[in-house]
Design a protein around this motif. Structure first.
Motif, short mmCIF file in Angstrom:
data_model
loop_
_atom_site.label_atom_id
_atom_site.label_comp_id
_atom_site.label_asym_id
_atom_site.label_seq_id
_atom_site.Cartn_x
_atom_site.Cartn_y
_atom_site.Cartn_z
N LEU A 1 -0.81 -6.55 1.28
CA LEU A 1 -0.06 -7.51 2.08
C LEU A 1 -0.76 -7.67 3.42
O LEU A 1 -0.90 -6.69 4.15
CB LEU A 1 1.38 -7.01 2.30
N VAL A 2 -1.19 -8.89 3.75
CA VAL A 2 -1.94 -9.13 4.98
C VAL A 2 -1.09 -10.02 5.89
O VAL A 2 -0.76 -11.15 5.53
CB VAL A 2 -3.30 -9.79 4.69
N GLU A 3 -0.76 -9.48 7.06
CA GLU A 3 0.07 -10.20 8.04
C GLU A 3 -0.37 -9.78 9.43
O GLU A 3 -0.47 -8.58 9.71
CB GLU A 3 1.55 -9.88 7.83
N SER A 4 -0.63 -10.75 10.31
CA SER A 4 -1.12 -10.43 11.65
C SER A 4 -0.02 -10.24 12.68
O SER A 4 -0.18 -9.47 13.63
CB SER A 4 -2.11 -11.50 12.14
N ALA A 5 1.10 -10.92 12.53
CA ALA A 5 2.16 -10.86 13.54
C ALA A 5 2.93 -9.54 13.44
O ALA A 5 3.22 -9.05 12.34
CB ALA A 5 3.11 -12.04 13.38
N GLU A 6 3.27 -8.98 14.58
CA GLU A 6 3.87 -7.65 14.64
C GLU A 6 5.20 -7.55 13.89
O GLU A 6 5.39 -6.66 13.06
CB GLU A 6 4.07 -7.23 16.10
N LYS A 7 6.16 -8.43 14.20
CA LYS A 7 7.49 -8.33 13.57
C LYS A 7 7.43 -8.54 12.06
O LYS A 7 7.99 -7.75 11.30
CB LYS A 7 8.47 -9.29 14.23
N PRO A 8 6.78 -9.61 11.59
CA PRO A 8 6.69 -9.75 10.12
C PRO A 8 5.96 -8.59 9.45
O PRO A 8 6.36 -8.16 8.37
CB PRO A 8 5.93 -11.07 9.93
N ALA A 9 4.91 -8.07 10.07
CA ALA A 9 4.18 -6.94 9.47
C ALA A 9 5.09 -5.72 9.37
O ALA A 9 5.04 -4.98 8.38
CB ALA A 9 2.93 -6.62 10.28
N ALA A 10 5.93 -5.49 10.38
CA ALA A 10 6.86 -4.36 10.34
C ALA A 10 7.88 -4.55 9.22
O ALA A 10 8.23 -3.59 8.51
CB ALA A 10 7.55 -4.20 11.69
N LEU B 1 9.16 2.82 -7.17
CA LEU B 1 8.08 3.05 -8.14
C LEU B 1 7.65 4.52 -8.19
O LEU B 1 7.12 4.98 -9.19
CB LEU B 1 6.87 2.18 -7.81
N GLY B 2 7.83 5.22 -7.07
CA GLY B 2 7.42 6.62 -7.01
C GLY B 2 5.95 6.81 -6.68
O GLY B 2 5.41 7.90 -6.84
N TRP B 3 5.28 5.76 -6.24
CA TRP B 3 3.89 5.82 -5.82
C TRP B 3 3.60 4.63 -4.91
O TRP B 3 4.40 3.71 -4.81
CB TRP B 3 2.95 5.87 -7.01
N THR B 4 2.45 4.63 -4.26
CA THR B 4 2.13 3.57 -3.31
C THR B 4 1.36 2.46 -4.00
O THR B 4 0.14 2.53 -4.17
CB THR B 4 1.31 4.14 -2.13
N ALA B 5 2.09 1.43 -4.40
CA ALA B 5 1.48 0.25 -5.01
C ALA B 5 1.17 -0.80 -3.94
O ALA B 5 0.17 -1.49 -4.01
CB ALA B 5 2.41 -0.35 -6.06
N ALA B 6 2.08 -0.92 -2.96
CA ALA B 6 1.96 -1.97 -1.93
C ALA B 6 1.54 -1.37 -0.60
O ALA B 6 2.12 -0.39 -0.13
CB ALA B 6 3.29 -2.70 -1.78
N ARG B 7 0.52 -1.99 0.00
CA ARG B 7 0.02 -1.55 1.31
C ARG B 7 -0.01 -2.75 2.25
O ARG B 7 -0.43 -3.84 1.84
CB ARG B 7 -1.39 -0.99 1.19
N VAL B 8 0.37 -2.52 3.50
CA VAL B 8 0.38 -3.58 4.51
C VAL B 8 -0.85 -3.42 5.40
O VAL B 8 -1.18 -2.32 5.84
CB VAL B 8 1.67 -3.52 5.36
N HIS B 9 -1.50 -4.55 5.67
CA HIS B 9 -2.66 -4.60 6.55
C HIS B 9 -2.31 -5.54 7.70
O HIS B 9 -2.17 -6.75 7.48
CB HIS B 9 -3.90 -5.11 5.81
N ARG B 10 -2.15 -4.98 8.90
CA ARG B 10 -1.79 -5.82 10.06
C ARG B 10 -3.07 -6.31 10.72
O ARG B 10 -3.65 -5.65 11.57
CB ARG B 10 -0.93 -5.05 11.06
#
Length: 188
Positions: free
Chosen positions: A72-81, A94-103
């Motif tokens: 997940l790629v989002e530059s703005a602080e509030k939406p990224a949070a 899911l019990g594991w890390t499938a989704a990662r956020v990139h600010r």
């Protein structure tokens, strides 16, 4: 209020970005989109990229439905949070890390992506005011990172003209849902 529609985390309520700075994809559009993507067999086991992710709704829906990884790629602080909270929710289920956020900015993320990194499914939901030239540059940067048979979904205003598709990417379908138009493209 948005929710995860189906899959392991189906029915879970997602956190929304406060204010009017983002346009969340409605559940109606999301249901239709994912029905189409499942018909294309584009989700299960896919490496997914959600650019201009906002709350991360499309990416976490993909994770819930069996995607292997979601960036997940989002530059703005509030939406990224908010995207991080929603990613944490689906990852817990899911019990594991499938989704990662990139600010970071989308352009920066793509410029720094490893040469051998590729995605099978890409969502782009840029701000409506984004002009064709910068959108074209983003699509051009994306082309070398698409796997064979990848699906790219671009969400725009129904009033927006068709984007200029760069060499290596061609539209194969489009669908209008009220004020929203979805463009579907694949590697040429």
């Amino acid at each position: 209020m948005t929710r995860i529609i189906a899959g392991a985390a189906g029915g879970s309520t997602l956190t929304s970005v406060p204010g009017t700075g983002t346009r969340p994809t409605t559940d109606r559009v999301k249901e239709a989109l994912f029905s189409r993507l499942e018909a294309y067999n584009a989700i299960h086991g896919a490496h997914v990229l959600d650019l201009f992710a906002g709350s991360g709704s499309l990416g976490v829906e993909s994770a819930s439905r069996g995607a292997a990884t979601v960036d997940l790629v989002e530059s703005a602080e509030k939406p990224a949070a908010v995207a991080q909270r929603n990613a944490d929710l689906v990852n817990r289920v899911l019990g594991w890390t499938a989704a990662r956020v990139h600010r970071t900015k989308v352009e920066t993320y793509l410029d720094r992506a490893a040469e051998d990194l590729s995605w099978d499914l890409v969502f782009l939901d840029p701000p409506y005011p984004l002009q064709d030239a910068p959108l074209g540059a983003i699509l051009t940067s994306l082309v070398p990172h698409l796997s064979q048979g990848a699906v790219v979904v671009l969400e725009r205003s129904a009033r927006s003209p068709e984007p200029h598709w760069p060499e290596g990417l061609e539209r194969f379908a489009e669908k209008k849902y009220g004020e929203t138009r979805l463009w579907f493209a694949e590697p040429a």
